[in-house]
Structure formats: C-alpha cells, structure tokens
Enzyme design. Structure first.
Site, PDB file in Angstrom:
ATOM      1  CB  CYS A 134       6.500   0.229   0.885  1.00  0.00           C
ATOM      2  SG  CYS A 134       6.826   1.770   0.004  1.00  0.00           S
ATOM      3  CB  CYS A 137       3.666   2.312  -0.528  1.00  0.00           C
ATOM      4  SG  CYS A 137       5.220   1.930  -1.315  1.00  0.00           S
ATOM      5  CG  ASP A 138       1.358   0.499   2.228  1.00  0.00           C
ATOM      6  OD1 ASP A 138       0.770   0.881   1.199  1.00  0.00           O
ATOM      7  OD2 ASP A 138       1.922  -0.610   2.316  1.00  0.00           O
TER       8      ASP A 138
END
Ligand code: NAP
Length: 314
Positions: A134, A137-138
């Site tokens: 992701c 997300c990261d």
C-alpha cells in the site's frame, strides 16, 4: 438454529463499521470475523490517513477499537470462518461457519481481498519492514529514499507516482517491456522525473537485516541477475478478492469483485457487499468503513420495508 436480522461476513473496517450501524439500529447482528479482528488493517503498522489520529495509530489497535465499539452496541462477534452462504426459498439466508449454522434476514459480505504476493524469499519476513502492498499507507516512511515498485498495472503506476512524491527515486520493475496501466497514467508516470523503469525484469529475492536493504532482480530475456540497493519494495501485482462465497449468487466483475450499486446492493435482495470485496473500491480503510455504513443503512431500509410489508399483510 439462531436467527439474526443481519449477518456480517468479515471483521475488517467495512464489516465492523456495518456492525456498529446495524447494532445501533437495534437489529440483532452477528459479525463473523474469521481468525483475527481487522482484516488487512490489522497487519498495518501505522495508519496515518484515517481521520482523527493526527499522530497515526497502529492498525491492530484501531481494529480492536472498532471491535469494542461494535460489541458495545450489542453486536455479537465470532472468530469463525463462514464456509457456505445460501439463500432459502423464503428469502432469508443460511450461513454455515466452521462451528455452526445460522439464519439471517440480511447479509453484508465484507470478506475483503488479499494482495497478491510475489512469493519470493524475504517477502514475508520483511513485510512491514520495507515490503509494502500500500503506497498510500506507507510512502511517507520512505521520504528521500530509493525504492522499488513491482508491477505494470494501474495500481503500480498510480501508487508508484504517490510514492514518488516522497521517495528520492522510484524504480518500477515490470516483467514485460510495456505497461498494462491506462494511457493517461502511463503519460504521467513517464513525465515523473524521479520515476525510472526496469523492463523485462522480476524480483527474485528481497534481502536485508531486519529491514529491506536490497533486491535481487533477474532479466527474464537475458537471465542476467543484478542486485539493487533499495529501502522498500512496494508490490502491486493485483489482488484476489475473497468472493468464493458469492460465486453463483451475485454478479462478479472480471477481477472477481462483487458488482454493487451506490447503496452497496447486489442483484440479490437482502445481500449487500462492502469494502475491498466490491467492484471499483478505493481500497482504503476510510472508504471501506464508509461502504460498511452505507451497506448497513441499506440493510436497515430493506428490513424496515420487509417489516412494513409483513405488518400490512396482517
Ligand atoms: P492488474 O491490472 O491485474 O495489474 C497487475 C500487474 O502486475 C500487471 O502489470 C502484471 O503484469 C503484474 N503482475 C502480475 N503478477 C505478477 C507477478 N507474479 N510478478 C510480477 N508482476 C506481476 O492489477 P492492478 O494494477 O491492481 O489493478 C486492478 C484493477 O484496479 C484494474 O482494473 C485497474 O484498472 C483498477 N485500478 C484503477 C486505478 C485508477 O484508475 N487510478 C488505480 C488502481 C487500480 P502483466 O502486465 O505482464 O500481466
């Protein structure tokens, strides 16, 4: 056999939000969470894009809060896997888990999707330590660093460009010499200065001491093997939706996701699908939670309508 108004399959962001809404509507509700609470989110170290947590929150901890909130309003939760789902002639549903069989008047399926894995050495061990599925997300964890993105579809290019906003360089490793991604995304990717492409190549191994440090690549045309220093390997090689329970019941798109309308309704009355399991999902925790709320509200309308019809028939 126990009867419920609403049975929810899946205990991720979509399922637990649906449970909160359904229980607050005073409908008897059960959530089959599978083996762990939270689904994919429980494997996320820090969630930084869920509103309300400016300092981020551990994904497992956030999922536990969802679970607690659902139970607080009276939803029953069960660490059981649903193995069969069928619709009975009277329009209710029968669900068989690994422990029991129950009936429900409405079902919200939120069993999610699993990211496809490369299946190479180092991938599992270094997941959450530089291996990610992701970008949204990261990406921020790799600001100023050199990273690899694997894949050539829309997700690889779209998420790769997001990662490129943070990383010093993004090396897109693709197994062919043309991208599958849509033309407009390709144009943008080729115009992104810190994005490079390594064609006809696959990742053979991911290495590092407790954190990704390098990847071993193989050119599939020449068989030449090279080692590339990298701080992260973002893998975007598709997802497999957990839609086997829905096969033969609802319409699935080419990727196996359930086709729903904007109210999360399938073509089967009383059967709703929310989150990553549905077609065209944004694949974010916040959108899954939103889907779960929408599905629960639609289920509530469906049940109210059924109750009204039963009442007027008396
Ligand atoms: P996808 O379209 O199936 O693409 C997967 C990519 O991974 C392909 O390039 C494929 O290579 C590669 N791949 C598959 N298995 C591999 C393996 N074992 N090793 C190395 N590479 C591998 O999946 P997606 O990109 O996740 O997209 C899924 C759906 O969501 C699509 O319909 C897409 O349009 C949609 N989506 C849209 C957007 C957007 O419009 N902004 C964003 C994200 C996703 P090959 O090309 O050689 O097959």
């Amino acid at each position: 056999m126990t009867n419920y108004d609403v049975a929810i399959i899946g205990g991720g962001g979509a399922g637990l939000t649906a449970a909160i809404y359904s229980a607050r509507a005073r409908r008897s509700t059960i959530v089959f969470e599978g083996l762990v609470t939270g689904g994919l989110i429980a494997t996320t170290d820090i969630v930084e894009n869920y509103p309300g947590f400016p300092d981020g929150i551990n994904g497992f901890d956030l999922a536990q809060q969802f679970h607690k909130q659902a139970e607080k309003f009276g939803a029953e939760t069960a660490y059981e896997r649903v193995e069969a789902l069928g619709r009975l002639p009277d329009g209710t549903f029968e669900l068989r888990s690994n422990e029991r069989t129950i009936r429900a008047r409405a079902v919200i399926a939120t069993a999610g999707a699993d990211y496809n894995k490369l299946g190479v050495p180092g991938e599992t061990e270094l997941t959450g330590r530089g291996v990610s599925y992701c970008g949204t997300c990261d990406a921020a964890f790799f600001a100023g660093m050199d990273v690899i993105v694997v894949g050539g579809g829309d997700s690889a290019v779209d998420e790769g460009m997001f990662v490129a906003r943070y990383a010093r360089s993004v090396n897109v490793v693709h197994r062919r010499d043309v991208l599958r991604a849509s033309a407009i995304l390709q144009e943008r990717a080729f115009a992104t200065p810190n994005m490079q492409f390594t064609w006809n190549s696959v990742v053979e191994r991911i290495e590092g001491e407790g954190q990704v440090e390098r990847a071993v690549l193989r050119n599939v045309k020449t068989n030449e093997v090279s080692t590339v220093a990298t701080s992260a390997v973002f893998v975007f090689i598709g997802q497999t939706p957990n839609s086997h329970l829905l096969e033969g019941l609802v319409e699935l798109d080419a990727g196996g996701h359930a086709v729903v309308d904007l109210q999360m309704r399938t073509r089967v009355p009383g059967l709703f699908v929310a989150g990553d399991l549905r077609t065209q999902a944004a694949r974010q925790l916040i959108s899954a939670a939103g889907d779960g709320a929408t599905a629960a509200i639609s289920a509530e309308h469906y049940l109210t309508d059924l109750d009204g019809r039963a009442g007027s028939a008396k």
